[in-house]
Design a protein around this motif. Structure first.
Motif, PDB file in Angstrom:
ATOM      1  N   HIS A   1      14.531  89.929 -40.314  1.00  0.00           N
ATOM      2  CA  HIS A   1      15.309  88.686 -40.306  1.00  0.00           C
ATOM      3  C   HIS A   1      14.607  87.485 -39.656  1.00  0.00           C
ATOM      4  CE1 HIS A   1      18.846  90.645 -41.885  1.00  0.00           C
ATOM      5  NE2 HIS A   1      18.816  91.549 -40.939  1.00  0.00           N
ATOM      6  N   HIS A   2      13.444  87.671 -39.108  1.00  0.00           N
ATOM      7  CA  HIS A   2      12.774  86.569 -38.413  1.00  0.00           C
ATOM      8  C   HIS A   2      12.292  85.505 -39.394  1.00  0.00           C
ATOM      9  CE1 HIS A   2       9.130  84.662 -36.497  1.00  0.00           C
ATOM     10  NE2 HIS A   2      10.048  84.487 -35.550  1.00  0.00           N
ATOM     11  N   GLU A   3      12.539  84.231 -39.063  1.00  0.00           N
ATOM     12  CA  GLU A   3      12.036  83.109 -39.850  1.00  0.00           C
ATOM     13  C   GLU A   3      10.597  82.839 -39.411  1.00  0.00           C
ATOM     14  OE1 GLU A   3      13.338  81.363 -42.248  1.00  0.00           O
ATOM     15  OE2 GLU A   3      15.485  81.824 -42.221  1.00  0.00           O
ATOM     16  N   ASP A   4       9.645  83.146 -40.277  1.00  0.00           N
ATOM     17  CA  ASP A   4       8.223  83.025 -39.929  1.00  0.00           C
ATOM     18  C   ASP A   4       7.767  81.579 -40.137  1.00  0.00           C
ATOM     19  OD1 ASP A   4       5.680  83.612 -39.166  1.00  0.00           O
ATOM     20  OD2 ASP A   4       5.097  84.549 -41.070  1.00  0.00           O
ATOM     21  N   VAL A   5       8.082  80.737 -39.149  1.00  0.00           N
ATOM     22  CA  VAL A   5       7.737  79.318 -39.208  1.00  0.00           C
ATOM     23  C   VAL A   5       7.042  78.929 -37.904  1.00  0.00           C
ATOM     24  CG1 VAL A   5       9.676  78.763 -40.725  1.00  0.00           C
ATOM     25  CG2 VAL A   5       9.979  78.634 -38.242  1.00  0.00           C
ATOM     26  N   THR A   6       6.436  77.758 -37.910  1.00  0.00           N
ATOM     27  CA  THR A   6       5.819  77.230 -36.694  1.00  0.00           C
ATOM     28  C   THR A   6       6.607  76.035 -36.198  1.00  0.00           C
ATOM     29  OG1 THR A   6       4.313  75.856 -38.002  1.00  0.00           O
ATOM     30  CG2 THR A   6       3.508  78.029 -37.326  1.00  0.00           C
ATOM     31  N   ASP A   7       6.482  75.750 -34.904  1.00  0.00           N
ATOM     32  CA  ASP A   7       7.159  74.590 -34.334  1.00  0.00           C
ATOM     33  C   ASP A   7       6.244  73.363 -34.406  1.00  0.00           C
ATOM     34  OD1 ASP A   7       5.312  74.887 -32.303  1.00  0.00           O
ATOM     35  OD2 ASP A   7       6.757  75.533 -30.780  1.00  0.00           O
ATOM     36  N   ASP A   8       6.632  72.312 -33.727  1.00  0.00           N
ATOM     37  CA  ASP A   8       5.865  71.068 -33.775  1.00  0.00           C
ATOM     38  C   ASP A   8       4.490  71.192 -33.143  1.00  0.00           C
ATOM     39  OD1 ASP A   8       8.020  69.902 -35.020  1.00  0.00           O
ATOM     40  OD2 ASP A   8       8.852  69.038 -33.175  1.00  0.00           O
ATOM     41  N   TYR A   9       4.262  72.259 -32.404  1.00  0.00           N
ATOM     42  CA  TYR A   9       2.987  72.452 -31.720  1.00  0.00           C
ATOM     43  C   TYR A   9       2.145  73.556 -32.377  1.00  0.00           C
ATOM     44  CZ  TYR A   9       5.393  69.684 -28.190  1.00  0.00           C
ATOM     45  OH  TYR A   9       6.093  68.697 -27.535  1.00  0.00           O
ATOM     46  N   GLY A  10       2.570  73.995 -33.547  1.00  0.00           N
ATOM     47  CA  GLY A  10       1.819  75.027 -34.252  1.00  0.00           C
ATOM     48  C   GLY A  10       2.037  76.428 -33.720  1.00  0.00           C
ATOM     49  N   ARG A  11       3.051  76.612 -32.877  1.00  0.00           N
ATOM     50  CA  ARG A  11       3.371  77.916 -32.314  1.00  0.00           C
ATOM     51  C   ARG A  11       4.421  78.619 -33.172  1.00  0.00           C
ATOM     52  NH1 ARG A  11       5.330  76.175 -26.566  1.00  0.00           N
ATOM     53  NH2 ARG A  11       5.784  78.423 -26.402  1.00  0.00           N
TER      54      ARG A  11
END
Length: 338
Positions: free
Chosen positions: A213-223
């Motif tokens: 179920h994890h959304e495999d995305v990055t945040d504004d800092y590439g994390r």
């Protein structure tokens, strides 16, 4: 007529400065000092909480600020004064069109003479919620979040700061790091950094959450955040909302212990009103309950202090919710008394 966007975007620092500048001629020096001191603490909370637009403040932020100030060790009278100052500021914000009037109207101030302990999610309720999640919401974000909070007793801000790369499934631990330049500061800054061992049951939930179920995305800092939505790292208010909704007794039992009609109960019908359920809790009572549970299990306070990132003195004063009977029974068990 176009909408004035400046009225819907204002940093807390700017709003506080404008408020204090306007009020200073009306106040005595002592009043100005007291209000500015309180609002400086509020700005510190906003920075730690990631609240960078005063227009987005909601009841959860106010509840968390109340707990934030309690954790600093102030008494109930000082807390009452702090909340009164904050309410006056938010009332001004409302008059300026920055926040909704209900934010001010619904503020709940503590009773200055109230010496009762803070609310706590006890181990029996935690087990009941985990059983419900295992059966009906297995490996969802909500399941993974609750499991991590209960197993580690960490603060919500620390849980939000965790990246996928911070979780070590093989060695069964999670790392908490202070990254203020990347959007995730810790309450105790570098002193809050640590590696926390996890129980195997919690790792199983996290492993399945990441796979299912994890959304495999990055945040504004590439994390890559552990707790994410399709938009990136989840904000605290959404994580708090998950906990508030989950801990309503009607959600995990199907029944209301407060004798409300579930079809007419606002807290049941509207997820945004989940905090209006008397049985729901914010993340902090989970932390307090987890610490008390570890104490009841007989773990040394020094080890709990390191695991939960709380001093022994603060643990004794604010987190040890054991009754005298529970302490006596634990001593009997530890000393093998027949």
């Amino acid at each position: 007529m176009s909408k004035d966007n400046s009225r819907t975007q204002m940093k807390p620092e700017r709003a506080v400065n404008r408020y204090l500048t306007e009020k200073k001629p009306e106040w005595a020096d002592s009043s100005y000092y007291n209000n500015s001191s309180t609002l400086n603490r509020f700005l510190e909370f906003c920075e730690e909480d990631g609240l960078d637009n005063i227009c987005e403040i909601d009841g959860f932020h106010i509840s968390d600020f109340k707990q934030y100030r309690r954790e600093s060790g102030i008494n109930e009278v000082t807390l009452y004064n702090n909340l009164s100052s904050l309410r006056a500021f938010l009332s001004w914000c409302s008059s300026m069109g920055l926040v909704e009037s209900w934010i001010v109207d619904d503020m709940v101030l503590n009773e200055p003479d109230d010496k009762v302990r803070s609310e706590m999610l006890d181990a029996d309720r935690a087990d009941h919620i985990l059983d419900y999640l295992d059966n009906f919401e297995y490996a969802t974000l909500r399941h993974a979040l609750f499991a991590l909070l209960w197993d580690t007793g960490m603060r919500l801000g620390a849980a939000r700061a965790v990246d996928v790369e911070d979780y070590n499934s093989t060695d069964q631990y999670i790392e908490v790091a202070h990254r203020p330049d990347k959007g995730t500061p810790l309450k105790n800054k570098h002193d809050g950094q640590r590696e926390i061992n996890l129980h195997s049951w919690a790792c199983e939930i996290l492993d399945d959450y990441l796979q299912m179920h994890h959304e495999d995305v990055t945040d504004d800092y590439g994390r890559t955040p552990l707790f994410s939505s399709r938009h990136g790292r989840m904000v605290r208010s959404n994580l708090r909302m998950h906990i508030r909704r989950l801990t309503r007794p009607c959600h995990y039992t199907g029944e209301c212990p407060h004798r409300r009609d579930l079809d007419e109960c606002e807290a049941n019908q509207d997820y945004r009103a989940a905090s209006k359920c008397p049985g729901s809790v914010s993340p902090h009572p989970i932390r307090r309950g987890a610490i008390t549970h570890w104490l009841n299990e007989g773990h040394r306070k020094e080890l709990i202090s390191e695991r939960m990132n709380v001093s022994v003195n603060t643990l004794d004063e604010h987190y040890d919710a054991r009754t005298e009977s529970e302490k006596r029974n634990l001593r009997r068990e530890m000393f093998k008394m027949d």
